[in-house]
Write a protein that holds these residues in place. Sequence first.
Motif, mmCIF file in Angstrom:
data_model
loop_
_atom_site.group_PDB
_atom_site.id
_atom_site.type_symbol
_atom_site.label_atom_id
_atom_site.label_comp_id
_atom_site.label_asym_id
_atom_site.label_seq_id
_atom_site.Cartn_x
_atom_site.Cartn_y
_atom_site.Cartn_z
ATOM 1 N N LEU A 137 28.344 40.140 41.656
ATOM 2 C CA LEU A 137 29.582 39.876 40.659
ATOM 3 C C LEU A 137 30.803 40.421 41.478
ATOM 4 N N THR A 138 30.594 41.843 41.893
ATOM 5 C CA THR A 138 31.938 42.290 42.599
ATOM 6 C C THR A 138 32.556 41.768 43.831
ATOM 7 N N ARG A 139 33.700 41.960 44.253
ATOM 8 C CA ARG A 139 34.294 41.022 45.417
ATOM 9 C C ARG A 139 34.308 42.038 46.680
ATOM 10 N N ASN A 184 37.042 41.108 36.901
ATOM 11 C CA ASN A 184 37.302 40.353 37.958
ATOM 12 C C ASN A 184 38.496 39.542 37.459
ATOM 13 N N LYS A 185 38.809 39.491 36.300
ATOM 14 C CA LYS A 185 39.995 39.053 35.877
ATOM 15 C C LYS A 185 41.096 39.338 36.512
ATOM 16 N N LEU A 195 31.470 43.172 34.113
ATOM 17 C CA LEU A 195 32.050 42.850 35.410
ATOM 18 C C LEU A 195 32.870 41.615 35.436
ATOM 19 N N ALA A 196 32.509 40.641 34.972
ATOM 20 C CA ALA A 196 33.099 39.135 34.896
ATOM 21 C C ALA A 196 34.660 39.796 34.231
ATOM 22 N N ASP A 198 35.732 45.580 45.891
ATOM 23 C CA ASP A 198 35.379 46.312 45.104
ATOM 24 C C ASP A 198 34.138 47.277 45.916
#
Length: 299
Positions: free
Chosen positions: A109-111, A29-30, A25-26, A114
């Motif tokens: 962790l999602t934005r 996110n990039k 997930l990280a 998302d």
Amino acid sequence: MNYRHAFHAGNFADVLKHVVLSLCLAHLNKKPKPYRVIDTHAGIGVYDLAGNEATRSPEWKDGIARILEADRPAEVDLVLKPYLDIVRAMNDGKALTAYPGSPEIARRLTRKDDRIHLCELHEADAKTLDKRYALDSRIRVERRDGYAAMEGLVPPKEKRGLVIVDPPFEHRDEMAHMAEAIKDALPKWPTGTYIFWRPLKDLWAAERFDTGLAEWLFDEEYATPENVLRVDLWVRDLEAEGKLAGAGVVVVNPPFTLEADLVTVLPWLCDLLKQEAGAGWRVDGALAEEDFEEDGAEL
């Protein structure tokens, strides 16, 4: 076996699975474009380590608790940071009483753009899950068989994202269900990341799933060897009787940074979490070079 999550929350198998999920997930996110997370066997999202199930089987004490109490080398701490930040935030610096399942890791962790789709067939667990995330418009909860749902959920409109398949292994043919699910889903969404968790208890079944999946992926040209990663951790001799000794994941289309991150952290995790002699770990591609040579294939 019947792997009900509440009895095993925070144990070594959860640690490995959730470290892999957090790193995937990280990596997603990039890039700014939104993505979707699909969890086929979501559980209840958050686990009470002071509750009845975790108290009866406090496996977390030999898992996440050891990690939080340990002196972690800087390079290990960097890899574990996305995962450990969530655990620490949930417990607010106090005694460890709450542990995140995959849905909670995804939520944190999602934005904002998302999306998360959670499937859970168990009636009581689905109700708990739905109540927990009712106010988060990014999350949809569905009481449904996750395997049956996969084919209709991919490809998501976001085109980016991952599927995590983490069943309780209540059925003897669970590995076959997992294999059929990816065979239906991957042709429709070949660029998605797929994370398959499985225990290392029936070694023959695990090996058959791993190698069979890899062979099918390569034969159908859905993946190349670098697009399949197997990650396993065992805390004592795999042939020993008793509780689950090992578990791991097979990741299809892993982030290109995942293998190096896991090779950094797994030796340390193995040494810290081992319970008896015979502990070990591996990070590989499920099929070795000699397997290709035997079949007359080329790498």
